[in-house]
Structures are given as C-alpha cells and as structure tokens.
Design an enzyme around this catalytic site. Structure first.
Site, PDB file in Angstrom:
ATOM      1  CG  ASN A 173      -1.534   1.321   1.531  1.00 35.29           C
ATOM      2  OD1 ASN A 173      -2.312   1.806   0.984  1.00 35.29           O
ATOM      3  ND2 ASN A 173      -0.776   1.871   2.511  1.00 35.29           N
ATOM      4  CB  SER A 187      -3.601   5.472  -8.371  1.00 33.58           C
ATOM      5  OG  SER A 187      -3.925   6.852  -8.680  1.00 33.58           O
ATOM      6  CE1 TYR A 200       0.643   8.042  -6.582  1.00 29.05           C
ATOM      7  CE2 TYR A 200      -1.263   8.653  -8.204  1.00 29.05           C
ATOM      8  CZ  TYR A 200      -0.965   8.193  -7.125  1.00 29.05           C
ATOM      9  OH  TYR A 200      -1.785   7.604  -6.460  1.00 29.05           O
ATOM     10  CB  SER A 228       5.490   4.559 -10.276  1.00 34.11           C
ATOM     11  OG  SER A 228       4.355   5.703  -9.637  1.00 34.11           O
ATOM     12  CE  LYS A 229       0.471   4.445  -6.305  1.00 37.94           C
ATOM     13  NZ  LYS A 229       0.613   3.501  -5.199  1.00 37.94           N
TER      14      LYS A 229
END
Length: 257
Positions: A92, A145, A158, A161-162
């Site tokens: 997480n 995400s 971000y 990477s997600k």
C-alpha cells in the site's frame, strides 16, 4: 474468535496513515488476522500500535523505508524470523509527487519508482517463499491508483509508477497462481489521505480541494479510507479465493468523467 495460533499473518506497508492504517483497523475489527504494520516513521507506527491496543503476538510494527533495499531485506528477515507462513501482503505504501515532463527531476522520478514500484517488487520477491507456505493459499493486494489507468498529466512519475504496478500485479497473478497465491490490484480515486495534505497550505484549503473534486464525481464526494480498505479486506478474504489478476477501481465514478 481465532486463537493466536490460528491467526492469518498479513503484512501491510504504509500502515502508519491513510488507507494502510484504516486497513489495519478494519482487519483487527474483522478478527482472525495477525497484523504486521510496516512504515517509514517508527514513532507513527508506535502511536498506531498503541491506538490499536499495543504490540502483541497479533500486532507487530516494523520500520522500513521502501527506497532502501537493505531496509526491505532487514524488515522481511525480522518478520519471517518469527512467522514462517505469511497469508497476505498488502503493498500500500506510496508517494505522490507532482510535476509534468519538464518539472519532474531525476531525483523525483527515482523516488516515485523506488517507493511505488521497486519497493513492492522487492518486498513481494522477499515474501513470496513464505506466502507459498501458507496452507490453503495466500493473497497479495497491490494498491495502485486511477492515475495508473487514466494518467494525471500533472503527476507524470506517479502515474507511470502506478500504471506499472497494475501490470506488475497482472504478471504476478499469472506466475503465482500455481503456488495458490492470488494477486489483485486496487485503483482508488481521490481519497482523503495525508498524500494530499502535503500539497495544501492549510486544512481549509485541503477541505476545499476535497469538496471541489468530490462535487464533480458521479457519487458527489471523494473517498474515505474505509471505501478502499473494505475492498482490500474482500481480496484478502476466502470469498476472493478464485479471484486473481483483477484490477478493481474504487473511485466514486471518477473514471466515467
């Protein structure tokens, strides 16, 4: 109520706040789990443990910075020195750097990839042998995400990477199914979290951000940590024993826009 001997051991990274903390609380309320709370801030972990009744055989805290591969190794060694069978791993922990192509520095890019992708890879790689020993199967839940599906142009590192974490999850689901390990991925939308607090000057500004964003969503609000932790609980449960490789969106309808 399960006895300590029969508890299912679940590791949660990023357990000091937000979705990770709420997942720990929900699993404690549910019962039947031994919780290993992993986070970068030892003081915060100790406060969380105290709030949840204190460190015990069913609640352990392990400080670890996911940007440091040696810390990951030490954390897993510490956990598995006492627990040879791991039932669940919830990857997480994450960071949310702002910035598009021209404003994203190499250091920011590396931080995002290390925490959001390399950390889960190394943690999972180290824990899988112990997941494979879990009688009746085991669970991995990765928290990505909606930006990993529909990228945010103002959060390049971000989003990338997600997105990679989504594909990481699906790839592992193919590889680990033979070992009785399910791997699923949850993609939250905007959820009230310390991730957002860092980018707003005051609590009032933060609340205005949540209100404005939430009003635009079909459900009329941003998410609460419990909206996501409930989904994590499902994927950890026996009810999800034949679900693997799923990418589950929890976003109040954000991706419909």
């Amino acid at each position: 109520m399960a006895t300590d001997k029969n508890l299912k051991t679940v590791i949660i990274t990023g357990a000091g706040s937000g979705i990770g903390l709420d997942t720990a609380k929900l699993l404690k309320e549910t019962g039947g789990y031994r919780l290993i709370l992993v986070g970068r801030d030892q003081d915060k972990l100790q406060m969380v443990a105290k709030e949840m009744g204190g460190v015990s055989d069913s609640l352990m805290t392990v400080p670890c910075d996911l940007r440091d591969s040696q810390q990951i190794k030490k954390a897993v060694d510490r956990i598995t020195s006492n627990h040879k069978q791991i039932y669940g791993l919830v990857n997480n922990a994450g960071i949310y750097p702002f910035g598009g192509l021209t404003s994203t520095t190499e250091a920011v890019w590396d931080d995002a990839m290390n925490v959001n992708l390399k950390g889960p890879f190394l943690f999972t790689q180290a824990v899988v042998p112990y997941l494979a020993k879990s009688p009746g199967g085991a669970r991995i839940v990765n928290v990505s995400s909606t930006a990993g599906i529909l990228p945010n142009h103002f959060a390049l590192a971000y989003s990338v990477s997600k997105a990679a974490l989504v594909h990481f999850s699906r790839t592992l689901a193919k590889e680990l199914g033979k070992d009785g390990i399910t791997v699923n991925c949850i993609c939250p939308g905007v959820v009230k979290s310390p991730l957002h607090s860092a980018y707003h000057a005051s609590q009032n500004e933060l609340e205005n951000f949540y209100a404005k964003r939430g009003a635009a969503f079909p459900m009329g609000r941003v998410g609460e940590p419990r909206d996501v932790s409930s989904a994590i609980r499902f994927f950890l449960s026996e009810d999800a024993s034949w679900v693997t490789g799923d990418v589950f969106v929890v976003d109040g309808g954000r991706l419909l826009l």
